[in-house]
Scaffold this active site. Structure first.
Site, PDB file in Angstrom:
ATOM      1  N   LYS A  50      41.986  28.721 -67.047  1.00  0.00           N
ATOM      2  CA  LYS A  50      41.310  29.570 -66.060  1.00  0.00           C
ATOM      3  C   LYS A  50      42.347  30.285 -65.192  1.00  0.00           C
ATOM      4  O   LYS A  50      42.240  31.484 -64.945  1.00  0.00           O
ATOM      5  CB  LYS A  50      40.382  28.713 -65.178  1.00  0.00           C
ATOM      6  N   GLN A  94      36.500  21.922 -60.255  1.00  0.00           N
ATOM      7  CA  GLN A  94      36.294  21.511 -61.641  1.00  0.00           C
ATOM      8  C   GLN A  94      35.520  20.191 -61.704  1.00  0.00           C
ATOM      9  O   GLN A  94      35.820  19.238 -60.975  1.00  0.00           O
ATOM     10  CB  GLN A  94      37.668  21.352 -62.337  1.00  0.00           C
ATOM     11  N   ASP A 117      30.802  29.554 -59.787  1.00  0.00           N
ATOM     12  CA  ASP A 117      30.149  28.742 -60.820  1.00  0.00           C
ATOM     13  C   ASP A 117      28.636  28.963 -60.855  1.00  0.00           C
ATOM     14  O   ASP A 117      27.976  28.594 -61.826  1.00  0.00           O
ATOM     15  CB  ASP A 117      30.388  27.244 -60.536  1.00  0.00           C
TER      16      ASP A 117
HETATM   17  N1  GUN Z   1      33.407  21.400 -66.165  1.00  0.00           N
HETATM   18  C1  GUN Z   1      32.947  21.771 -67.380  1.00  0.00           C
HETATM   19  N2  GUN Z   1      32.399  23.011 -67.316  1.00  0.00           N
HETATM   20  C2  GUN Z   1      32.519  23.408 -66.031  1.00  0.00           C
HETATM   21  C3  GUN Z   1      32.141  24.605 -65.349  1.00  0.00           C
HETATM   22  O1  GUN Z   1      31.566  25.550 -65.899  1.00  0.00           O
HETATM   23  N3  GUN Z   1      32.445  24.654 -64.027  1.00  0.00           N
HETATM   24  C4  GUN Z   1      33.056  23.612 -63.385  1.00  0.00           C
HETATM   25  N4  GUN Z   1      33.286  23.739 -62.086  1.00  0.00           N
HETATM   26  N5  GUN Z   1      33.404  22.497 -63.997  1.00  0.00           N
HETATM   27  C5  GUN Z   1      33.134  22.405 -65.312  1.00  0.00           C
END
Ligand code: GUN
Length: 285
Positions: A50, A94, A117
């Site tokens: 990311k 995350q 998100d």
């Molecule tokens: N962990 C797995 N997928 C995601 C996501 O889309 N956002 C976040 N914040 N954590 C994740």
């Protein structure tokens, strides 16, 4: 093989390029803060990807790594600092979080305007109500894959397999907003295979390696595989038995190289959208 392969890597690369040119036209660098608590190997890989993609698109990134024994109060203090920082347009914490921290408490502490998100109840509610919102990245990416593959949605029978807050429920809302006839199936659904076979658009988001077999697929259906599962040989596999399904489907996403790259590209897009909305000058009067 008869199905068209929906190439998520290529479609995501185009989206990242569009995001980069939007950023270049802004006159400022939107900021994305990514918070990782602990050192879960899969989460560490996602967070690195990311940050790299964000930097390549011209975003300013702040990567915050906290130890696994961080308390909920300490994490909430970090979130409060990021909420108050005018240079931060998007905040992503995350998941999963260590057991001493409530993910819902953290999600609800994030400023909804910076919730890239799309997990905050304000954004969940706005999506359910058909209002403009920040939309969770994976469902947003799925909609873009369906559009890029010219899959007709209006009036189509769509089946969403899985009812998670991150994928199942929001993709159902988006498909409904696109005028599909949407069914959500899950572990208690009777005759799952029959439900799948009726679908013209099938979204598999259950997290079970190759649970969806070729004879569960309707002829010519568009199949989007959201699963990211480890095979016994440690390679990645989806929720759909790809080789079998590709004999019957009209179009299908591979794993890897389907939905995954779109999720990150949509995170970048959400950050730019959040930045534009937050920093838009208030019209006079
Ligand atoms: N962990 C797995 N997928 C995601 C996501 O889309 N956002 C976040 N914040 N954590 C994740």
């Amino acid at each position: 093989m008869t199905a068209r392969i929906i190439d998520g890597r290529a479609i995501a690369a185009e989206l990242r390029a569009r995001v980069a040119s939007r950023v270049a036209g802004l006159g400022f660098r939107p900021g994305l803060a990514v918070v990782l608590v602990g050192a879960d190997p899969a989460s560490s890989v996602y967070v690195r990807s990311k940050n790299r993609a964000a930097t390549e698109a011209g975003l300013a990134t702040e990567s915050i790594r906290l130890p696994a024994d961080t308390s909920q109060a300490e994490l909430l203090a970090v979130v409060a600092r990021l909420n108050a920082d005018p240079a931060v347009d998007g905040i992503l914490v995350q998941l999963p979080l260590p057991p001493q921290i409530s993910p819902q408490a953290v999600i609800e502490a994030i400023d909804p305007a910076k919730d890239v998100d799309g997990f905050h109840p304000i954004n969940v509610g706005r999506l359910a109500g058909g209002l403009p919102s920040l939309v969770p990245c994976t469902p947003l990416g799925i909609m873009k894959l369906l559009a890029a593959a010219d899959v007709p949605l209006s009036g189509a029978r769509a089946l969403v397999l899985g009812r998670s807050a991150i994928v199942g429920k929001p993709i159902a809302a988006l498909l409904l907003a696109a005028n599909a006839t949407v069914t959500i199936a899950h572990s208690r659904t009777r005759n799952l295979a029959d439900e799948c076979r009726r679908a013209e658009v099938l979204i598999a988001a259950v997290g079970k390696l190759e649970m969806v077999r070729g004879d569960w697929i309707g002829k010519g259906a568009a199949v989007i595989d959201v699963g990211v599962n480890r095979r016994p040989d440690n390679k990645l596999g989806g929720d759909v038995a790809f080789a079998e399904a590709a004999e019957i489907a009209g179009a299908i996403t591979p794993v890897p190289g389907g939905v995954g790259p779109m999720t990150i590209a949509c995170l970048l897009e959400n950050t730019v959208t959040a930045a534009e909305r937050r920093r838009r000058p208030v019209p006079p009067g």
